[in-house]
Design a protein around this motif. Structure first.
Motif, PDB file in Angstrom:
ATOM      1  N   ARG A  56       0.849  -1.197   0.000  1.00  0.00           N
ATOM      2  CA  ARG A  56       0.000   0.000   0.000  1.00  0.00           C
ATOM      3  C   ARG A  56       0.886   1.249   0.000  1.00  0.00           C
ATOM      4  O   ARG A  56       1.948   1.256   0.597  1.00  0.00           O
ATOM      5  CB  ARG A  56      -0.906   0.017   1.221  1.00  0.00           C
ATOM      6  CG  ARG A  56      -1.921  -1.104   1.186  1.00  0.00           C
ATOM      7  CD  ARG A  56      -3.136  -0.730   2.017  1.00  0.00           C
ATOM      8  NE  ARG A  56      -4.241  -1.595   1.677  1.00  0.00           N
ATOM      9  CZ  ARG A  56      -5.181  -1.287   0.803  1.00  0.00           C
ATOM     10  NH1 ARG A  56      -5.147  -0.138   0.188  1.00  0.00           N
ATOM     11  NH2 ARG A  56      -6.160  -2.115   0.546  1.00  0.00           N
ATOM     12  N   PHE A  57       0.385   2.294  -0.679  1.00  0.00           N
ATOM     13  CA  PHE A  57       1.119   3.538  -0.811  1.00  0.00           C
ATOM     14  C   PHE A  57       0.289   4.675  -0.243  1.00  0.00           C
ATOM     15  O   PHE A  57      -0.930   4.709  -0.400  1.00  0.00           O
ATOM     16  CB  PHE A  57       1.449   3.806  -2.277  1.00  0.00           C
ATOM     17  CG  PHE A  57       2.021   2.601  -2.986  1.00  0.00           C
ATOM     18  CD1 PHE A  57       3.236   2.075  -2.612  1.00  0.00           C
ATOM     19  CD2 PHE A  57       1.327   1.990  -4.009  1.00  0.00           C
ATOM     20  CE1 PHE A  57       3.760   0.958  -3.251  1.00  0.00           C
ATOM     21  CE2 PHE A  57       1.830   0.886  -4.662  1.00  0.00           C
ATOM     22  CZ  PHE A  57       3.054   0.362  -4.275  1.00  0.00           C
ATOM     23  N   SER A  58       0.960   5.626   0.383  1.00  0.00           N
ATOM     24  CA  SER A  58       0.254   6.745   1.017  1.00  0.00           C
ATOM     25  C   SER A  58      -0.090   7.856   0.035  1.00  0.00           C
ATOM     26  O   SER A  58      -1.024   8.605   0.255  1.00  0.00           O
ATOM     27  CB  SER A  58       1.100   7.308   2.157  1.00  0.00           C
ATOM     28  OG  SER A  58       2.350   7.753   1.656  1.00  0.00           O
ATOM     29  N   LYS A  59       0.673   7.969  -1.055  1.00  0.00           N
ATOM     30  CA  LYS A  59       0.417   9.033  -2.021  1.00  0.00           C
ATOM     31  C   LYS A  59       0.979   8.634  -3.381  1.00  0.00           C
ATOM     32  O   LYS A  59       1.665   7.632  -3.522  1.00  0.00           O
ATOM     33  CB  LYS A  59       1.035  10.356  -1.558  1.00  0.00           C
ATOM     34  CG  LYS A  59       2.537  10.265  -1.371  1.00  0.00           C
ATOM     35  CD  LYS A  59       3.094  11.563  -0.852  1.00  0.00           C
ATOM     36  CE  LYS A  59       4.602  11.404  -0.675  1.00  0.00           C
ATOM     37  NZ  LYS A  59       5.254  12.602  -0.246  1.00  0.00           N
ATOM     38  N   VAL A  60       0.673   9.434  -4.378  1.00  0.00           N
ATOM     39  CA  VAL A  60       1.186   9.210  -5.731  1.00  0.00           C
ATOM     40  C   VAL A  60       2.673   9.494  -5.728  1.00  0.00           C
ATOM     41  O   VAL A  60       3.135  10.449  -5.121  1.00  0.00           O
ATOM     42  CB  VAL A  60       0.467  10.153  -6.723  1.00  0.00           C
ATOM     43  CG1 VAL A  60       1.124  10.119  -8.081  1.00  0.00           C
ATOM     44  CG2 VAL A  60      -0.995   9.798  -6.828  1.00  0.00           C
ATOM     45  N   GLY A  61       3.439   8.631  -6.406  1.00  0.00           N
ATOM     46  CA  GLY A  61       4.868   8.917  -6.497  1.00  0.00           C
ATOM     47  C   GLY A  61       5.709   7.679  -6.697  1.00  0.00           C
ATOM     48  O   GLY A  61       5.232   6.619  -7.106  1.00  0.00           O
ATOM     49  N   GLU A  62       6.978   7.843  -6.374  1.00  0.00           N
ATOM     50  CA  GLU A  62       7.979   6.804  -6.592  1.00  0.00           C
ATOM     51  C   GLU A  62       8.237   6.055  -5.290  1.00  0.00           C
ATOM     52  O   GLU A  62       8.358   6.661  -4.225  1.00  0.00           O
ATOM     53  CB  GLU A  62       9.273   7.476  -7.070  1.00  0.00           C
ATOM     54  CG  GLU A  62      10.300   6.511  -7.572  1.00  0.00           C
ATOM     55  CD  GLU A  62      11.490   7.241  -8.175  1.00  0.00           C
ATOM     56  OE1 GLU A  62      12.611   6.965  -7.721  1.00  0.00           O
ATOM     57  OE2 GLU A  62      11.295   8.061  -9.082  1.00  0.00           O
ATOM     58  N   TYR A  63       8.336   4.740  -5.404  1.00  0.00           N
ATOM     59  CA  TYR A  63       8.568   3.887  -4.249  1.00  0.00           C
ATOM     60  C   TYR A  63       9.596   2.814  -4.603  1.00  0.00           C
ATOM     61  O   TYR A  63       9.754   2.452  -5.765  1.00  0.00           O
ATOM     62  CB  TYR A  63       7.269   3.196  -3.798  1.00  0.00           C
ATOM     63  CG  TYR A  63       6.254   4.158  -3.266  1.00  0.00           C
ATOM     64  CD1 TYR A  63       6.283   4.556  -1.941  1.00  0.00           C
ATOM     65  CD2 TYR A  63       5.281   4.690  -4.098  1.00  0.00           C
ATOM     66  CE1 TYR A  63       5.354   5.457  -1.449  1.00  0.00           C
ATOM     67  CE2 TYR A  63       4.353   5.597  -3.616  1.00  0.00           C
ATOM     68  CZ  TYR A  63       4.396   5.965  -2.292  1.00  0.00           C
ATOM     69  OH  TYR A  63       3.477   6.861  -1.819  1.00  0.00           O
ATOM     70  N   THR A  64      10.265   2.290  -3.577  1.00  0.00           N
ATOM     71  CA  THR A  64      11.196   1.176  -3.742  1.00  0.00           C
ATOM     72  C   THR A  64      10.646   0.002  -2.948  1.00  0.00           C
ATOM     73  O   THR A  64      10.368   0.126  -1.753  1.00  0.00           O
ATOM     74  CB  THR A  64      12.597   1.558  -3.231  1.00  0.00           C
ATOM     75  OG1 THR A  64      13.042   2.700  -3.952  1.00  0.00           O
ATOM     76  CG2 THR A  64      13.571   0.423  -3.448  1.00  0.00           C
ATOM     77  N   LEU A  65      10.457  -1.123  -3.622  1.00  0.00           N
ATOM     78  CA  LEU A  65       9.919  -2.331  -2.995  1.00  0.00           C
ATOM     79  C   LEU A  65      10.952  -3.442  -3.045  1.00  0.00           C
ATOM     80  O   LEU A  65      11.604  -3.641  -4.062  1.00  0.00           O
ATOM     81  CB  LEU A  65       8.665  -2.805  -3.737  1.00  0.00           C
ATOM     82  CG  LEU A  65       7.547  -1.799  -3.941  1.00  0.00           C
ATOM     83  CD1 LEU A  65       6.455  -2.413  -4.799  1.00  0.00           C
ATOM     84  CD2 LEU A  65       6.977  -1.385  -2.609  1.00  0.00           C
ATOM     85  N   LYS A  66      11.077  -4.166  -1.939  1.00  0.00           N
ATOM     86  CA  LYS A  66      11.927  -5.354  -1.921  1.00  0.00           C
ATOM     87  C   LYS A  66      11.006  -6.565  -1.932  1.00  0.00           C
ATOM     88  O   LYS A  66      10.218  -6.765  -1.019  1.00  0.00           O
ATOM     89  CB  LYS A  66      12.818  -5.345  -0.692  1.00  0.00           C
ATOM     90  CG  LYS A  66      13.868  -4.242  -0.741  1.00  0.00           C
ATOM     91  CD  LYS A  66      14.691  -4.189   0.517  1.00  0.00           C
ATOM     92  CE  LYS A  66      15.754  -3.139   0.447  1.00  0.00           C
ATOM     93  NZ  LYS A  66      15.276  -1.784   0.332  1.00  0.00           N
ATOM     94  N   VAL A  67      11.082  -7.345  -3.011  1.00  0.00           N
ATOM     95  CA  VAL A  67      10.182  -8.476  -3.215  1.00  0.00           C
ATOM     96  C   VAL A  67      11.003  -9.751  -3.196  1.00  0.00           C
ATOM     97  O   VAL A  67      11.959  -9.896  -3.971  1.00  0.00           O
ATOM     98  CB  VAL A  67       9.437  -8.342  -4.561  1.00  0.00           C
ATOM     99  CG1 VAL A  67       8.513  -9.516  -4.792  1.00  0.00           C
ATOM    100  CG2 VAL A  67       8.668  -7.036  -4.615  1.00  0.00           C
ATOM    101  N   PRO A  68      10.662 -10.726  -2.319  1.00  0.00           N
ATOM    102  CA  PRO A  68      11.377 -12.001  -2.322  1.00  0.00           C
ATOM    103  C   PRO A  68      11.133 -12.750  -3.625  1.00  0.00           C
ATOM    104  O   PRO A  68      10.066 -12.647  -4.227  1.00  0.00           O
ATOM    105  CB  PRO A  68      10.797 -12.769  -1.132  1.00  0.00           C
ATOM    106  CG  PRO A  68       9.716 -11.939  -0.564  1.00  0.00           C
ATOM    107  CD  PRO A  68       9.637 -10.657  -1.309  1.00  0.00           C
ATOM    108  N   SER A  69      12.140 -13.476  -4.073  1.00  0.00           N
ATOM    109  CA  SER A  69      11.994 -14.209  -5.339  1.00  0.00           C
ATOM    110  C   SER A  69      11.071 -15.410  -5.149  1.00  0.00           C
ATOM    111  O   SER A  69      10.932 -15.956  -4.066  1.00  0.00           O
ATOM    112  CB  SER A  69      13.350 -14.668  -5.864  1.00  0.00           C
ATOM    113  OG  SER A  69      13.956 -15.540  -4.940  1.00  0.00           O
ATOM    114  N   SER A  70      10.439 -15.781  -6.235  1.00  0.00           N
ATOM    115  CA  SER A  70       9.506 -16.896  -6.243  1.00  0.00           C
ATOM    116  C   SER A  70      10.001 -17.918  -7.260  1.00  0.00           C
ATOM    117  O   SER A  70      10.496 -17.536  -8.317  1.00  0.00           O
ATOM    118  CB  SER A  70       8.114 -16.390  -6.634  1.00  0.00           C
ATOM    119  OG  SER A  70       7.249 -17.464  -6.869  1.00  0.00           O
ATOM    120  N   PRO A  71       9.859 -19.197  -6.981  1.00  0.00           N
ATOM    121  CA  PRO A  71      10.316 -20.186  -7.961  1.00  0.00           C
ATOM    122  C   PRO A  71       9.508 -20.156  -9.261  1.00  0.00           C
ATOM    123  O   PRO A  71       9.975 -20.588 -10.298  1.00  0.00           O
ATOM    124  CB  PRO A  71      10.126 -21.527  -7.240  1.00  0.00           C
ATOM    125  CG  PRO A  71       9.220 -21.251  -6.098  1.00  0.00           C
ATOM    126  CD  PRO A  71       9.341 -19.798  -5.778  1.00  0.00           C
TER     127      PRO A  71
END
Length: 97
Positions: A73-88
């Protein structure tokens, strides 16, 4: 040329305005409203491989996005950096929820 201008003056105006004045009233009121529809947008700007996953730099105008079944979830419009674990099975994303 002078005849063409004279003919234009005889035509009814294309756009007219009304003041909305009522007899014995000294105020005029009108309402103007606009509706702007903005489609949901999510852009992946950069993907960086990390140990055990990926880091995504994204720009979005949506309140949330889902990567591999996990909602962010994001608080406002804009740029974000997400760390996503890899999936097989690979990475899939859904935006605009």
């Amino acid at each position: 040329m002078k005849g063409a201008l004279s003919a234009l003056l005889l035509l009814p105006p294309v756009c007219t305005a009304q003041t909305g004045l009522v007899a014995a009233s000294s105020s005029a009121t009108r309402q103007l409203s606009f509706k702007v529809v903005v489609p949901p947008v999510m852009r992946v700007l950069q993907v960086t491989p990390l140990e055990g996953g990926y880091e995504y730099r994204i720009w979005t105008n949506t309140p949330s996005a889902s990567f591999n079944g996990r909602e962010y979830r994001f608080s406002k419009v804009g740029e974000y950096t997400l760390k996503v674990p890899s999936s097989p099975r690979g990475v899939y994303l859904i935006h605009g929820l």
